[in-house]
Write a protein that holds these residues in place. Structure first.
Motif, mmCIF file in Angstrom:
data_model
loop_
_atom_site.group_PDB
_atom_site.id
_atom_site.type_symbol
_atom_site.label_atom_id
_atom_site.label_comp_id
_atom_site.label_asym_id
_atom_site.label_seq_id
_atom_site.Cartn_x
_atom_site.Cartn_y
_atom_site.Cartn_z
ATOM 1 N N GLN A 193 -0.262 20.724 10.787
ATOM 2 C CA GLN A 193 1.008 20.895 11.489
ATOM 3 C C GLN A 193 2.177 20.952 10.509
ATOM 4 O OE1 GLN A 193 1.142 21.518 14.720
ATOM 5 N NE2 GLN A 193 -1.059 21.232 14.961
ATOM 6 N N GLN A 194 2.144 20.104 9.492
ATOM 7 C CA GLN A 194 3.266 20.033 8.555
ATOM 8 C C GLN A 194 3.301 21.213 7.592
ATOM 9 O OE1 GLN A 194 2.614 15.943 7.083
ATOM 10 N NE2 GLN A 194 4.599 15.416 7.945
ATOM 11 N N THR A 195 2.152 21.745 7.224
ATOM 12 C CA THR A 195 2.115 22.846 6.260
ATOM 13 C C THR A 195 2.245 24.210 6.922
ATOM 14 O OG1 THR A 195 -0.312 22.866 6.370
ATOM 15 C CG2 THR A 195 0.709 21.529 4.637
ATOM 16 N N GLY A 196 2.209 24.268 8.248
ATOM 17 C CA GLY A 196 2.307 25.547 8.934
ATOM 18 C C GLY A 196 1.049 26.385 8.847
ATOM 19 N N SER A 197 -0.088 25.746 8.575
ATOM 20 C CA SER A 197 -1.350 26.479 8.438
ATOM 21 C C SER A 197 -2.126 26.548 9.741
ATOM 22 C CB SER A 197 -2.223 25.815 7.357
ATOM 23 O OG SER A 197 -1.532 25.717 6.131
ATOM 24 N N ALA A 198 -1.583 25.989 10.804
ATOM 25 C CA ALA A 198 -2.334 25.909 12.055
ATOM 26 C C ALA A 198 -2.603 27.283 12.643
ATOM 27 C CB ALA A 198 -1.576 25.041 13.054
ATOM 28 N N ASN A 199 -1.632 28.184 12.588
ATOM 29 C CA ASN A 199 -1.791 29.497 13.215
ATOM 30 C C ASN A 199 -2.798 30.375 12.478
ATOM 31 O OD1 ASN A 199 0.149 28.812 15.134
ATOM 32 N ND2 ASN A 199 1.830 29.584 13.867
ATOM 33 N N ALA A 200 -2.959 30.159 11.176
ATOM 34 C CA ALA A 200 -3.884 30.971 10.374
ATOM 35 C C ALA A 200 -5.249 30.326 10.224
ATOM 36 C CB ALA A 200 -3.282 31.223 8.993
ATOM 37 N N THR B 114 -9.103 15.098 0.396
ATOM 38 C CA THR B 114 -9.008 16.554 0.326
ATOM 39 C C THR B 114 -7.819 17.059 1.126
ATOM 40 O OG1 THR B 114 -11.407 16.748 0.059
ATOM 41 C CG2 THR B 114 -10.226 18.708 0.804
ATOM 42 N N THR B 115 -7.601 16.459 2.281
ATOM 43 C CA THR B 115 -6.482 16.876 3.120
ATOM 44 C C THR B 115 -5.146 16.589 2.457
ATOM 45 O OG1 THR B 115 -7.787 16.505 5.128
ATOM 46 C CG2 THR B 115 -5.391 16.543 5.355
ATOM 47 N N ILE B 116 -4.999 15.402 1.883
ATOM 48 C CA ILE B 116 -3.726 15.015 1.294
ATOM 49 C C ILE B 116 -3.429 15.806 0.022
ATOM 50 C CG2 ILE B 116 -2.453 13.128 0.209
ATOM 51 C CD1 ILE B 116 -2.590 12.852 3.205
ATOM 52 N N PHE B 117 -4.398 15.891 -0.884
ATOM 53 C CA PHE B 117 -4.141 16.445 -2.213
ATOM 54 C C PHE B 117 -4.336 17.954 -2.302
ATOM 55 C CE2 PHE B 117 -5.484 12.000 -3.087
ATOM 56 C CZ PHE B 117 -4.276 11.545 -3.587
ATOM 57 N N GLN B 118 -5.097 18.554 -1.390
ATOM 58 C CA GLN B 118 -5.332 20.000 -1.462
ATOM 59 C C GLN B 118 -4.712 20.752 -0.299
ATOM 60 O OE1 GLN B 118 -9.390 21.130 -2.433
ATOM 61 N NE2 GLN B 118 -9.765 19.200 -3.490
ATOM 62 N N LYS C 61 -2.466 19.607 1.901
ATOM 63 C CA LYS C 61 -1.050 19.307 2.086
ATOM 64 C C LYS C 61 -0.230 19.571 0.827
ATOM 65 C CE LYS C 61 1.907 15.703 4.071
ATOM 66 N NZ LYS C 61 1.931 14.335 4.637
ATOM 67 N N GLU C 62 -0.781 19.265 -0.345
ATOM 68 C CA GLU C 62 -0.012 19.369 -1.584
ATOM 69 C C GLU C 62 -0.542 20.441 -2.539
ATOM 70 O OE1 GLU C 62 -0.053 15.502 -3.313
ATOM 71 O OE2 GLU C 62 0.899 14.518 -1.594
ATOM 72 N N GLY C 63 -1.638 21.101 -2.191
ATOM 73 C CA GLY C 63 -2.259 22.056 -3.100
ATOM 74 C C GLY C 63 -1.672 23.451 -3.006
ATOM 75 N N SER C 64 -2.231 24.355 -3.809
ATOM 76 C CA SER C 64 -1.808 25.748 -3.818
ATOM 77 C C SER C 64 -2.383 26.482 -2.608
ATOM 78 C CB SER C 64 -2.273 26.417 -5.115
ATOM 79 O OG SER C 64 -3.687 26.406 -5.200
ATOM 80 N N ILE D 75 0.861 -1.184 0.000
ATOM 81 C CA ILE D 75 0.000 0.000 0.000
ATOM 82 C C ILE D 75 0.894 1.228 0.000
ATOM 83 C CG2 ILE D 75 -1.734 1.287 1.303
ATOM 84 C CD1 ILE D 75 -2.766 -1.321 2.384
ATOM 85 N N GLU D 76 0.591 2.209 -0.866
ATOM 86 C CA GLU D 76 1.375 3.432 -0.978
ATOM 87 C C GLU D 76 0.523 4.641 -0.634
ATOM 88 O OE1 GLU D 76 3.290 3.850 -4.725
ATOM 89 O OE2 GLU D 76 4.780 2.310 -4.330
ATOM 90 N N GLY D 77 1.170 5.663 -0.090
ATOM 91 C CA GLY D 77 0.474 6.904 0.225
ATOM 92 C C GLY D 77 0.086 6.975 1.690
ATOM 93 N N GLU D 78 0.324 8.141 2.302
ATOM 94 C CA GLU D 78 0.028 8.296 3.722
ATOM 95 C C GLU D 78 -1.456 8.121 4.019
ATOM 96 O OE1 GLU D 78 0.631 11.644 7.276
ATOM 97 O OE2 GLU D 78 1.593 11.899 5.318
ATOM 98 N N GLY D 79 -2.314 8.669 3.139
ATOM 99 C CA GLY D 79 -3.747 8.553 3.371
ATOM 100 C C GLY D 79 -4.234 7.121 3.325
#
Length: 311
Positions: free
Chosen positions: A278-285, A231-235, A237-240, A199-203
């Protein structure tokens, strides 16, 4: 000088035969008939009328499909399936472990061992949270190794499972959990190599690990959980940045109705979404409802212990 003579077949004079020049006559295709002579075939009229009716129906169907697609893609669509989730079918995590033999198959004389390869440059935090949750339910033999493809691994990642001391013989554990820090493009999990593909991929790995709790969901709840994970993985975490903002707004709206992303109990969607923030640094915003939800996650020991790895 002729070599031989042929006897004539006719004894009398030859009569000329009048042969026809054609079998039957046709009107000339180059002469257009007058309007008075032109007649419309009724069957042709019926065919044209049927064609117009079919084209009209196709146009109506196309308009209906376009309207449905806009409704689905719009966050504030009229139909909100989160309102029809049956809370009694979304059971909480039980304190006692589920039957691993029933879910994974009974394997006599061997420990059920999960092996995960992950890149230390982007550690899969959701898998570490799920490992801690599983340790609360089962007797797990945990181990961390480093592959030769990786030159160095931070000390906190080498001890992400804590001080692992083998206190019991291997056969007394219910589950083996081995994490190998390796130079791979995405996390990979191997389990029951003889009967199961990797199995591949964190999700996808997170879905598998969370299924070991034996949770039972109805079709709508299960679909919503999968949707949030993707949505969390592809947008998120990895989206614009635009995609991330849209996901945060959707999360804020969902968490305004229920304490967790899907219903009233923690699911794998919450684990994956919290780790992505946590990984994307979006928690504070994050908006107010998302901030409140994050604090609820961090009140649980598995989340707070993993958050320490980021410091």
């Amino acid at each position: 000088m002729p070599m031989y003579k042929v006897r004539s077949y006719h004894s009398g004079p030859v009569l000329a035969e009048q042969l026809p020049t054609c079998m039957y006559r046709l009107p000339s295709v180059h002469r257009r008939p007058s309007p008075a002579q032109e007649e419309v075939d009724p069957s042709l009229e019926a065919l044209e009328s049927r064609q117009e009716e079919i084209l009209k129906r196709l146009y109506e169907l196309k308009s209906a499909v376009d309207g449905l697609s806009k409704m689905i893609q719009t966050p504030d669509a009229d139909l909100d399936v989160t309102n029809i989730i049956q809370t009694d079918e979304c059971s909480p995590l039980t304190t006692s472990g589920a039957d691993l033999d029933l879910m994974l198959g009974k394997d006599y004389g061997a420990l059920k061992d999960i092996v995960i390869n992950a890149n230390p440059s982007l550690p899969p935090l959701s898998l570490l949270v799920l490992h801690s949750l599983l340790c609360e339910r089962y007797k797990i033999l945990s181990a961390v190794h480093t592959h030769s493809s990786v030159k160095s691994v931070p000390e906190n990642l080498l001890k992400c499972f804590g001080e692992q001391i083998k206190k019991q013989p291997r056969h007394e554990y219910q589950l083996g959990f081995t994490l190998i820090w390796k130079d791979v493009p995405k996390p990979q999990m191997k389990f029951s190599i003889q009967t199961m593909c990797p199995i591949e991929g964190e999700g996808n790995i997170a879905r598998f690990l969370f299924s070991l709790f034996g949770q039972k969901y109805n079709a709508i709840t299960a679909t919503l959980i999968d949707s949030w994970v993707d949505t969390t993985i592809f947008q998120l975490k990895e989206g614009s940045s635009k995609e991330k903002g849209a996901v945060l707004r959707s999360m804020n709206a969902a968490l305004g109705k229920t304490p967790w992303l899907v219903g009233n109990e923690l699911t794998v969607a919450d684990v994956v979404a919290w780790c992505a923030l946590q990984q994307t640094g979006s928690a504070n915003a994050a908006p107010a409802n998302v901030q409140k939800w994050m604090k609820s996650c961090e009140n649980l020991a598995p989340f707070s212990s993993v958050k320490k790895l980021l410091k």
